[in-house]
Design a protein around this motif. Structure first.
Motif, PDB file in Angstrom:
ATOM      1  N   GLY A 186       1.589   0.192   9.417  1.00  0.00           N
ATOM      2  CA  GLY A 186       1.562   1.653   9.361  1.00  0.00           C
ATOM      3  C   GLY A 186       1.264   2.272  10.710  1.00  0.00           C
ATOM      4  O   GLY A 186       1.876   3.277  11.100  1.00  0.00           O
ATOM      5  N   ASP A 187       0.327   1.673  11.442  1.00  0.00           N
ATOM      6  CA  ASP A 187       0.024   2.160  12.794  1.00  0.00           C
ATOM      7  C   ASP A 187       1.244   2.036  13.691  1.00  0.00           C
ATOM      8  O   ASP A 187       1.533   2.936  14.491  1.00  0.00           O
ATOM      9  CB  ASP A 187      -1.128   1.349  13.403  1.00  0.00           C
ATOM     10  N   GLY A 188       1.949   0.901  13.570  1.00  0.00           N
ATOM     11  CA  GLY A 188       3.134   0.688  14.393  1.00  0.00           C
ATOM     12  C   GLY A 188       4.238   1.673  14.084  1.00  0.00           C
ATOM     13  O   GLY A 188       4.968   2.104  14.983  1.00  0.00           O
ATOM     14  N   ALA A 189       4.393   2.039  12.824  1.00  0.00           N
ATOM     15  CA  ALA A 189       5.414   3.005  12.441  1.00  0.00           C
ATOM     16  C   ALA A 189       5.075   4.405  12.946  1.00  0.00           C
ATOM     17  O   ALA A 189       5.969   5.194  13.273  1.00  0.00           O
ATOM     18  CB  ALA A 189       5.583   3.017  10.924  1.00  0.00           C
TER      19      ALA A 189
ATOM     20  N   PHE B  34       4.314   9.769  17.018  1.00  0.00           N
ATOM     21  CA  PHE B  34       3.317  10.552  17.746  1.00  0.00           C
ATOM     22  C   PHE B  34       3.666  10.678  19.232  1.00  0.00           C
ATOM     23  O   PHE B  34       3.611  11.760  19.814  1.00  0.00           O
ATOM     24  CB  PHE B  34       1.929   9.915  17.605  1.00  0.00           C
ATOM     25  N   SER B  35       4.016   9.553  19.849  1.00  0.00           N
ATOM     26  CA  SER B  35       4.263   9.563  21.292  1.00  0.00           C
ATOM     27  C   SER B  35       5.544  10.319  21.646  1.00  0.00           C
ATOM     28  O   SER B  35       5.609  10.986  22.676  1.00  0.00           O
ATOM     29  CB  SER B  35       4.317   8.133  21.839  1.00  0.00           C
ATOM     30  N   SER B  36       6.564  10.234  20.803  1.00  0.00           N
ATOM     31  CA  SER B  36       7.794  10.980  21.086  1.00  0.00           C
ATOM     32  C   SER B  36       7.573  12.481  20.909  1.00  0.00           C
ATOM     33  O   SER B  36       8.154  13.290  21.637  1.00  0.00           O
ATOM     34  CB  SER B  36       8.938  10.502  20.186  1.00  0.00           C
ATOM     35  N   PHE B  37       6.726  12.850  19.954  1.00  0.00           N
ATOM     36  CA  PHE B  37       6.361  14.267  19.827  1.00  0.00           C
ATOM     37  C   PHE B  37       5.614  14.743  21.068  1.00  0.00           C
ATOM     38  O   PHE B  37       5.802  15.863  21.533  1.00  0.00           O
ATOM     39  CB  PHE B  37       5.488  14.463  18.583  1.00  0.00           C
ATOM     40  N   GLN B  38       4.755  13.876  21.588  1.00  0.00           N
ATOM     41  CA  GLN B  38       3.968  14.246  22.762  1.00  0.00           C
ATOM     42  C   GLN B  38       4.849  14.475  23.988  1.00  0.00           C
ATOM     43  O   GLN B  38       4.654  15.443  24.728  1.00  0.00           O
ATOM     44  CB  GLN B  38       2.950  13.142  23.062  1.00  0.00           C
ATOM     45  N   HIS B  39       5.823  13.614  24.194  1.00  0.00           N
ATOM     46  CA  HIS B  39       6.628  13.682  25.415  1.00  0.00           C
ATOM     47  C   HIS B  39       7.971  14.392  25.246  1.00  0.00           C
ATOM     48  O   HIS B  39       8.508  14.926  26.228  1.00  0.00           O
ATOM     49  CB  HIS B  39       6.891  12.262  25.933  1.00  0.00           C
TER      50      HIS B  39
ATOM     51  N   CYS C 202       0.835  -1.202   0.000  1.00  0.00           N
ATOM     52  CA  CYS C 202       0.000   0.000   0.000  1.00  0.00           C
ATOM     53  C   CYS C 202       0.877   1.261   0.000  1.00  0.00           C
ATOM     54  O   CYS C 202       1.965   1.291   0.571  1.00  0.00           O
ATOM     55  CB  CYS C 202      -0.960   0.012   1.185  1.00  0.00           C
ATOM     56  N   THR C 203       0.369   2.299  -0.641  1.00  0.00           N
ATOM     57  CA  THR C 203       1.136   3.530  -0.814  1.00  0.00           C
ATOM     58  C   THR C 203       1.443   4.244   0.503  1.00  0.00           C
ATOM     59  O   THR C 203       2.576   4.692   0.697  1.00  0.00           O
ATOM     60  CB  THR C 203       0.400   4.478  -1.780  1.00  0.00           C
ATOM     61  N   PRO C 204       0.484   4.402   1.428  1.00  0.00           N
ATOM     62  CA  PRO C 204       0.809   5.125   2.655  1.00  0.00           C
ATOM     63  C   PRO C 204       2.008   4.550   3.394  1.00  0.00           C
ATOM     64  O   PRO C 204       2.878   5.289   3.853  1.00  0.00           O
ATOM     65  CB  PRO C 204      -0.479   4.991   3.484  1.00  0.00           C
TER      66      PRO C 204
ATOM     67  N   ASP D 154       2.465  15.033   9.773  1.00  0.00           N
ATOM     68  CA  ASP D 154       1.486  14.816   8.707  1.00  0.00           C
ATOM     69  C   ASP D 154       1.650  13.426   8.084  1.00  0.00           C
ATOM     70  O   ASP D 154       0.668  12.729   7.815  1.00  0.00           O
ATOM     71  CB  ASP D 154       1.650  15.899   7.632  1.00  0.00           C
ATOM     72  N   ILE D 155       2.896  13.003   7.877  1.00  0.00           N
ATOM     73  CA  ILE D 155       3.146  11.678   7.307  1.00  0.00           C
ATOM     74  C   ILE D 155       2.678  10.585   8.260  1.00  0.00           C
ATOM     75  O   ILE D 155       2.055   9.604   7.856  1.00  0.00           O
ATOM     76  CB  ILE D 155       4.644  11.503   6.983  1.00  0.00           C
ATOM     77  N   ALA D 156       2.985  10.769   9.549  1.00  0.00           N
ATOM     78  CA  ALA D 156       2.552   9.782  10.542  1.00  0.00           C
ATOM     79  C   ALA D 156       1.032   9.686  10.592  1.00  0.00           C
ATOM     80  O   ALA D 156       0.473   8.598  10.751  1.00  0.00           O
ATOM     81  CB  ALA D 156       3.118  10.142  11.910  1.00  0.00           C
ATOM     82  N   ASP D 157       0.375  10.810  10.434  1.00  0.00           N
ATOM     83  CA  ASP D 157      -1.091  10.806  10.417  1.00  0.00           C
ATOM     84  C   ASP D 157      -1.624  10.058   9.195  1.00  0.00           C
ATOM     85  O   ASP D 157      -2.652   9.371   9.264  1.00  0.00           O
ATOM     86  CB  ASP D 157      -1.606  12.247  10.415  1.00  0.00           C
TER      87      ASP D 157
END
Length: 450
Positions: free
Chosen positions: A403-406, A411-416, A357-359, A389-392
């Motif tokens: 994809g969710d795992g990547a 996301f979590s490192s950005f949060q903390h 898949c492309t994403p 944006d790419i992670a989203d």
């Protein structure tokens, strides 16, 4: 000097629950002789005295949840198999353990393979299957040899083959070595690989319970899930429910690794905390403190030292904003660069993406490029928005959960630790000295830390 987080003293005897690992340290623990000395195949005899439907109901009532990551109720999964359809039914055990930080199924199979064999026979009796497969990660040759020997011993003792223990059950088990692809840990990609095709996820529906292996009803279970079944049948569902929590009952294997004094496997009831596990393992390495950790491997959102007392069960970890996953507790101290860690994880997912898949195919590639730039001092503040944006785009929009795992560590490192990313950009490079960290210190590529 930094110190390890304060940990309350707790008696290990009250916290650990050695069931699967009870005799791992005995000489020749992998043999049928040793297994029989520890109540081996007693659960099978009890199961064969019950009807298949009663076995399914019993496992369902025990509350056993899948130990492979998703936590789906095992008995309910068995119940989905249609009966009276005239088709062969298959059991496939997913032993393709490859989630970074996860190391529980391989030690279990190496030290106690008969627990899996017995569990498979019980499961096949329940779902009315006469053929089962173990899909093992091919690099683990010593485990492959012990599995083959365990299956051979089971055949010789009458636990496999025709009319098992006079029950009328016929069952053959095939041990299959995979070719080393992370994507084959996804159950439908595993089935394609087992059929001889390229390992790529299938479109669902139909789900494996309806059309799985060879387009027939199939149950795909994790090693630890199936290996837990014999003890439940032998000791009782109430015994199993006496451990853990109401919604996450029972015992499980936790893989503790990273900057800890005593890494290894810790078998304990669900709901134990990382603080308690660190107390038993000697804490963080001397002179250092916990910075961040993963509760279930690299594909689960990272947590910090603020989450030391989060119950390590499905509900507790979920409420903290992460997932229990495979219970791979990777612990990193203050010498670890978060950006470097997330970059290494992203490199892994980009390498292991099947490209269907492309994403995922494009998204994981560009995550790596942007993260490498930030780590090497070439990043810009606008890159952070691009990464987000790419992670989203990856999260929930890829063909499978890779994809969710990547996206999860991003996301979590950005949060903390977003400030750490910004520090890399403003300072034009990584402020951490890789020589002071024992995790992923890649001296062959010093330009990464330039």
């Amino acid at each position: 000097m930094t110190v390890a987080p304060e940990i309350h003293e707790t008696s290990p005897q009250k916290l650990l629950a050695p069931v699967l690992s009870a005799f791992w340290d005995e000489p020749r623990s992998w043999t049928l002789e040793t297994y029989l000395r520890h109540d081996g195949y007693k659960g099978l005899r009890k199961a064969l005295a019950m009807s298949p439907d009663d076995v399914i109901a019993y496992v369902k009532d025990s509350g056993l949840r899948g130990r492979g990551g998703a936590g789906f109720p095992t008995g309910m999964k068995w119940q989905f198999i249609p009966q009276g359809d005239g088709k062969p039914h298959y059991l496939v055990v997913n032993a393709d353990e490859s989630e970074p930080g996860t190391c529980k199924d391989i030690p279990l199979l190496f030290a106690n393979p008969h627990s899996l064999v017995e569990g498979m026979i019980i499961a096949c009796w329940a779902i009315r299957s006469e053929r089962a497969f173990i899909y093992l990660r091919g690099e683990t040759v010593p485990v492959l040899r012990r599995l083959h020997e365990a299956v051979r011993e089971a055949y010789a003792a009458g636990y496999l083959g025709r009319d098992i223990l006079g029950s009328g059950l016929d069952l053959d088990i095939t041990v299959h070595a995979g070719a080393g692809a992370y994507i084959c840990g996804e159950e439908t990609a595993l089935l394609d690989s087992l059929e001889g095709r390229r390992g790529q996820p299938r479109l669902r529906p139909p789900f494996p319970a309806v059309e799985g292996l060879y387009a027939c009803p199939t149950v795909v279970n994790n090693v630890e899930s199936i290996a837990s079944v014999p003890a439940i049948l032998n000791r009782g569902k109430d015994w199993f429910r006496s451990m853990g929590s109401e919604k996450s009952p029972g015992f499980t294997l936790y893989s503790l690794s990273g900057h800890v004094a005593g890494p290894g496997q810790y078998e304990a009831p669900l709901g134990i905390t990382l603080r308690q596990l660190l107390a038993m393992s000697g804490g963080m390495r001397p002179g250092h403190r916990l910075k961040f950790w993963t509760p279930g491997g690299s594909s689960t959102p990272i947590l910090t030292d603020e989450h030391l007392d989060v119950p390590l069960d499905y509900e507790g970890v979920g409420a903290a904003g992460s997932m229990l996953g495979t219970k791979a507790l990777q612990c990193f101290d203050e010498t670890t660069c978060v950006v470097r860690a997330v970059t290494r994880w992203s490199e892994f997912y980009a390498h292991e993406s099947c490209g269907k898949c492309t994403p995922c195919r494009e998204g994981t590639y560009w995550l790596v490029q942007l993260l490498r730039d930030i780590e090497a001092g070439r990043g810009r503040m606008s890159d952070l928005d691009k990464i987000d944006d790419i992670a989203d785009t990856l999260n929930g929009k890829s063909f499978c959960a890779l994809g969710d795992g990547a996206a999860a560590p991003v996301f979590s490192s950005f949060q903390h630790f977003r400030a750490e990313y910004e520090e890399h950009i403003r300072g034009r490079g990584c402020p951490f000295d890789p020589a002071k960290s024992t995790v992923w210190a890649d001296q062959s590529h010093p330009e990464v830390h330039a």
